[in-house]
Design an enzyme around this catalytic site. Sequence first.
Site, short mmCIF file in Angstrom:
data_model
loop_
_atom_site.label_atom_id
_atom_site.label_comp_id
_atom_site.label_asym_id
_atom_site.label_seq_id
_atom_site.Cartn_x
_atom_site.Cartn_y
_atom_site.Cartn_z
N THR A 1 -4.51 4.80 7.44
CA THR A 1 -5.41 3.83 6.81
C THR A 1 -5.01 2.41 7.20
O THR A 1 -5.40 1.45 6.53
CB THR A 1 -5.38 3.96 5.27
OG1 THR A 1 -4.01 3.89 4.81
CG2 THR A 1 -5.98 5.28 4.81
N HIS B 1 -13.73 3.39 8.10
CA HIS B 1 -12.97 2.17 7.76
C HIS B 1 -13.48 1.58 6.44
O HIS B 1 -13.89 0.41 6.36
CB HIS B 1 -13.07 1.13 8.88
CG HIS B 1 -11.95 0.13 8.83
ND1 HIS B 1 -11.52 -0.56 9.93
CD2 HIS B 1 -11.16 -0.29 7.81
CE1 HIS B 1 -10.52 -1.37 9.59
NE2 HIS B 1 -10.29 -1.22 8.31
N ILE C 1 0.83 -1.20 0.00
CA ILE C 1 0.00 0.00 0.00
C ILE C 1 0.87 1.25 0.00
O ILE C 1 0.62 2.20 -0.77
CB ILE C 1 -0.96 -0.01 1.20
CG1 ILE C 1 -1.93 -1.18 1.10
CG2 ILE C 1 -1.74 1.31 1.28
CD1 ILE C 1 -2.77 -1.41 2.35
N GLU D 1 -14.35 0.70 16.85
CA GLU D 1 -15.17 0.81 15.65
C GLU D 1 -16.48 0.06 15.83
O GLU D 1 -16.47 -1.08 16.29
CB GLU D 1 -14.40 0.27 14.44
CG GLU D 1 -13.14 1.07 14.13
CD GLU D 1 -12.36 0.57 12.92
OE1 GLU D 1 -12.78 -0.45 12.32
OE2 GLU D 1 -11.36 1.20 12.56
N ALA E 1 -11.70 2.24 3.29
CA ALA E 1 -10.70 2.48 2.26
C ALA E 1 -10.66 1.41 1.18
O ALA E 1 -10.35 1.69 0.03
CB ALA E 1 -9.31 2.63 2.89
#
Length: 245
Positions: free
Chosen positions: A161, A211, A83, A192, A213
Amino acid sequence: MISRMGVGFDHVDIVAARALGIIVTNTPGANAQTVAEHALALTMAASRGIGIADAQMHGGTWKAPRMRDLTGRTFGLIGFGNIARHYARLVAPLAGRILAYDAYQDEDIARALHVEYVSMDELLAQSDVLSLHIPLSDDTKGLIDRVRIAQMKPDAILINTSRGEVIDEAALCDALSHDRLFAAGLDVFCHEPLEQDSPLRGLDNCVMTPHCASLTPEAFQSMLRANIDSIEAHITGKGRLSQVN
């Protein structure tokens, strides 16, 4: 077998799986481009105050937010896996320098992407934008704490992220509310869904997404294909098995 869609496997008890003889796999790289694009979107939004400007416009207010340019800035990456490498490619046209810290260094890839490996201290002190691309582990939990935030530039932007728990959220809230950081862009959180009373919700200089992405149709298909490939490789003994334990 436990075949995990996505890169992170912190929700799987790896020790128990190993003790029971259960193979655990993930899908590294399958959603890398998508997550990198989201990290870029958070970077742009944080630098231009897009979140608060959009909310104010929808509420009937015409007021320019605090903004800053990204061109010529130093971008720092904690973690330099798939990433982060895609993110480096995306920000290259803007960046003056791209720095990276990673325990495992691939000099050839860094050289090809014009990325410089530096120490953690150098990275924190020099980065105008700091983007986190690390898995959650005992070593990385709370990595970005009060001490490390204090090492950052007071006008730096922090992007996350990866996993929420790698940041001390109380320390981040304190820094953002006292202008010790310019802004933050977060897709992940310690709890979360994010609690309704989280102080992050009251910060104009914090851009947040839930959350999401990697939740594009393209990324889902890519992860699903990689997931199936791992299952087939396990059953047939042929092909690539992305085993994490």
